[in-house]
Design an enzyme around this catalytic site. Structure first.
Site, PDB file in Angstrom:
ATOM      1  N   GLU A   1       0.807  -1.227   0.000  1.00 40.45           N
ATOM      2  CA  GLU A   1       0.000   0.000   0.000  1.00 40.45           C
ATOM      3  C   GLU A   1       0.841   1.278   0.000  1.00 40.45           C
ATOM      4  OE1 GLU A   1      -3.922  -1.837   2.326  1.00 40.45           O
ATOM      5  OE2 GLU A   1      -2.841  -0.167   3.228  1.00 40.45           O
TER       6      GLU A   1
ATOM      7  N   GLU B   1      -5.114  -8.801   0.903  1.00 42.98           N
ATOM      8  CA  GLU B   1      -5.778  -8.479   2.172  1.00 42.98           C
ATOM      9  C   GLU B   1      -7.253  -8.281   1.906  1.00 42.98           C
ATOM     10  OE1 GLU B   1      -4.308  -5.156   4.484  1.00 42.98           O
ATOM     11  OE2 GLU B   1      -2.218  -5.678   4.046  1.00 42.98           O
TER      12      GLU B   1
END
Length: 458
Positions: free
Chosen positions: A165, A363
């Site tokens: 991220e 995720e």
């Protein structure tokens, strides 16, 4: 019956700072979270910092047994840069090498494939002191850190990620003031974003020059951008939101170049980063082999209802307002919309617009506050989490059935872990953690996840 193929990866993800603890043990250097907690502990929920977290450093053998017990055939974790290289570069910490070797070997002994990520928000403090991602020298140090990891662990690890991220350390650290160094500086944010994209390419270049025989990718948190309506101005708002939130890292990582429309906006606001022309060749020639996608929530936007303040620092919201869709489903603990179809829209977008590159959900999860209220006979009865997984897996399966090249589903996370400024406010684990005793107990969702993995479906 929802059925996935026999080679499908089922597992979970974690990160060094959020799980290892042992923040100053065995020669580990300080990272920005250690420093920030030391200097401003009031910013952290209940003043719980990263010093012990989920004690994976001490308890990795027990935890890997629990991974096996909850059906994992794969597990993503990150290597702490400040543990491996306490000075950010130079001398390697032999105890860190031993630790990560032991974790990798223990995983493989349990037939769990390691996926290793190299950077998960955890800049070494010594690197931050010289400017962090704003400083090009730090990019070179990161690329060298990556090379050291490949050299020491690449004989057994065949799945790598460069970053988790990266938009988060850009936005939260340099644009919105949420994470250390909590700047609100759009020019710095653009420089940091550019340097991160370059660092990703340099790490990939190093991997290939070492003749790494595995695959290397990047983990991006993709949030499909949905317009309020088909009105042309809402559509334009959605297009621009997508440029910033998704394509800013997705395009250079997969296609090797930045979207021209994004560059035009950056130029218009006089925010262009410093760069060397040859960097663009490095970025174009060193794209990812595969992609990790973290999906939690959609992004809904509308045309702005008012003119931007000309004296405010530039934000992407200069071009759009966020839009709350009436009737949306929401996780009341986290405040996030639950929109399962988003995972399908990502699958189709990757299929149609990104060369149908190999990818996995790296995720997906549901954080819940006060889970102890669901405790029955010592076990958390988290049916809500099982339903959350099922509803997302149905849409993921549909995307795969329609040709999207998805190879796995990793949940966040294996064990209730420390979560940056929220510490343990919301619990995400398949396994519950008693903070006072460090006792681990598999939740109902953990038993269900084992069935899911064994049957490759539900």
């Amino acid at each position: 019956m929802i059925k996935f193929n026999d080679n499908f990866y089922f597992g979970s993800a974690s990160s060094a700072t959020q799980s290892e603890g042992a923040w100053n043990t065995d020669g580990k250097g300080q990272n920005i979270w250690d420093y920030w907690f030391e200097t401003e502990s009031f910013r952290f929920h209940n003043k719980i910092g990263p010093y012990e977290t989920s004690t994976f450093y001490r308890n990795y053998k027990e935890d890997i047994k629990l991974l096996k017990e909850t059906g994992h055939n794969s597990f993503r974790f990150s290597i702490s840069w400040s543990r491996l290289l306490p000075n950010g570069f130079g001398e390697v910490n032999p105890k860190a090498i031993d630790f990560y070797n032991n974790v990798i070997d223990e995983l493989l002994a349990n037939k769990i494939e390691p996926f290793i990520n190299l950077f998960h928000f955890d800049m070494p403090m010594c690197m931050q002191n010289v400017g962090g991602w704003e400083n090009r020298e730090v990019v070179e140090h990161y690329a060298n850190f990556a090379k050291i990891c490949f050299e020491h662990f690449g004989d057994r690890v065949k799945r790598w990620f460069t970053f988790n991220e990266p938009i988060v350390h850009v936005e939260c650290g340099y644009l919105l003031g949420y994470h250390y160094p909590y700047k609100v500086d759009p020019k710095a944010a653009v420089q940091v974003g550019y340097h991160t994209a370059l660092a990703n390419a340099l790490a990939i270049k190093n991997y290939r020059e070492l003749n790494g025989d595995g695959k290397i990718g990047i983990v991006l948190n993709l949030s499909p951008c949905y317009p309020r309506s088909e009105n042309k101005w809402d559509l334009k708002a959605s297009f621009i939101a997508d440029l910033f939130a998704n394509k800013s890292f997705l395009d250079p990582a997969v296609k090797g170049y930045f979207p021209i429309e994004l560059i035009d906006i950056i130029k218009e606001h006089d925010l262009m980063p410093e760069y060397i022309e040859s960097d663009l060749k490095i970025i174009s020639e060193n794209t990812v082999d595969y992609l990790g996608v973290n999906y939690y929530q959609p992004r809904r936007v509308a045309a702005r209802a008012s003119l931007p303040n000309p004296e405010a620092p530039f934000m992407p919201e200069y071009y759009y307002d966020y839009y709350v869709m009436p009737g949306r489903k929401i996780n009341p603990h986290r405040g996030w919309e639950i929109f399962e179809k988003g995972i399908y829209d990502i699958a189709i977008n990757i299929r149609d617009n990104y060369g149908n590159i190999e990818w996995l959900i790296s995720e997906n999860g549901m954080g819940v506050e006060g889970e102890e209220k669901f405790l029955v006979d010592g076990v958390i009865q988290d049916d809500y989490r099982i339903d959350f997984y099922k509803d997302h897996l149905k849409w993921l399966h549909k995307g795969i059935e329609e040709g999207s090249n998805c190879i796995g589903y990793h949940v966040w996370t294996f064990i209730d872990n420390w979560s940056w400024l929220n510490s343990y406010k919301n619990r995400y684990g398949l396994v519950s953690l008693d903070l006072s005793t460090q006792k681990r107990t598999i939740k109902k969702s953990g038993r269900w996840f084992k069935e899911l993995s064994d049957k490759k479906g539900f």
